[in-house]
Design an enzyme around this catalytic site. Structure first.
Site, PDB file in Angstrom:
ATOM      1  N   GLU A 107     -15.101  38.220  48.526  1.00  0.00           N
ATOM      2  CA  GLU A 107     -15.684  39.544  48.520  1.00  0.00           C
ATOM      3  C   GLU A 107     -16.583  39.660  49.208  1.00  0.00           C
ATOM      4  OE1 GLU A 107     -16.202  43.345  45.413  1.00  0.00           O
ATOM      5  OE2 GLU A 107     -16.008  41.376  44.693  1.00  0.00           O
ATOM      6  N   GLU A 141     -10.424  39.046  35.567  1.00  0.00           N
ATOM      7  CA  GLU A 141     -10.426  39.106  36.959  1.00  0.00           C
ATOM      8  C   GLU A 141     -11.269  37.801  37.723  1.00  0.00           C
ATOM      9  OE1 GLU A 141     -12.853  41.795  40.750  1.00  0.00           O
ATOM     10  OE2 GLU A 141     -12.314  42.753  38.400  1.00  0.00           O
TER      11      GLU A 141
END
Length: 278
Positions: A272, A267
């Protein structure tokens, strides 16, 4: 006593001394290689010193982009710089803006007798986070970078989401697997493809989270099985909300996720942010 006069004659060649010193230029020194962008256009004077015994000469120069973009971050200039006493100056016009940006870099390339010398110059941003929300522009993303070519993009300028590029993920994750209820993160929202949650408007993709009588709703899309890449640069341009419980994100997962599952697929989080700590 008779005196004898002895005359000694030595024949040969001698190297005569010369007042001319061999002139050498081995490079340049640029002690200050960072400039603050500021809020008005201005020239940044780059002081350059010759490394070597050359004191008086003229050197050609040009600017070479890296992450700094000519015409956006600086004016692309070239010419020659005259050195007197081993010292010279290049003036670089720096373009100001009110957009929060990362540190950007360009190169000063000096040419002397067929040799090129490259020196990085950094443009440091001094804009505040709040200024993005005021003008709603933020970063300027170029269409190309040196030695790179554009292979995929979506500017969201159509009437509806391009489903050749994206697919909707719907629901709360429970229909996929009981282990995915709340999408594995204990999320409270139900994802939809309804216009109140996701839509295209004036060349922008808008994803909106709502608190409805039936609970929280939002939207979630992905490019799985539509586009994948191994190497390159990926740019996203977005205005992010703030508030308790808001957690927008843009991330990548390995294309082999169906075979090895997460986290073995890998990932990479591109963006974010926790809404209560914007």
């Amino acid at each position: 006593m008779r005196k004898v006069l002895v005359v000694v004659v030595v024949l040969g060649s001698f190297a005569c001394g010369s007042d001319e010193e061999e002139l050498i230029l081995s490079g340049f020194s640029i002690p200050e290689r960072s400039v603050t962008e500021a809020n008005v256009d201005r020239d940044f004077s780059v002081a350059i010193t010759i490394d070597g015994t050359v004191r008086e000469t003229s050197v050609s120069y040009r600017l070479e982009p890296d992450s700094a973009i000519p015409g956006i971050d600086y004016e692309d200039v070239s010419g020659s710089v005259a050195f007197a006493g081993g010292q010279g100056t290049v003036n670089i016009p720096i373009i100001a803006d009110m957009h929060l940006e990362i540190m950007e870099t360009l190169f000063i390339v000096l040419s002397y007798e067929g040799e090129e010398y490259r020196y990085a110059l950094n443009i440091a941003d001094d804009d505040a986070i709040g200024e993005i929300a005021e003008d709603e522009e933020g970063f300027i993303t170029p269409d190309e970078y040196p030695s790179m070519r554009l292979v995929w993009a979506d500017e969201f300028d159509g009437a509806s989401l391009n489903e050749d590029n994206w697919e909707y993920e719907l629901g709360d994750g429970c229909a996929i697997s009981p282990d995915l209820c709340g999408w594995g993160n204990n999320e409270l929202q139900n994802y939809t493809n309804e216009a109140e949650n996701i839509r295209l408007q004036e060349g922008r993709l808008i994803i909106e989270a709502l608190n409805t009588t039936e609970g929280y709703t939002s939207a979630r899309i992905r490019t799985k099985d539509k586009y994948e890449t191994a190497f390159g640069r990926i740019d996203i341009r977005a205005i992010l909300p703030k508030g308790q419980g808001i957690w927008p994100a843009f991330w990548m997962l390995g294309a082999n996720i169906d075979e090895v599952n997460w986290p073995l697929c890998g990932e990479i989080d591109i963006m974010e942010i926790v809404g209560h700590e914007p």
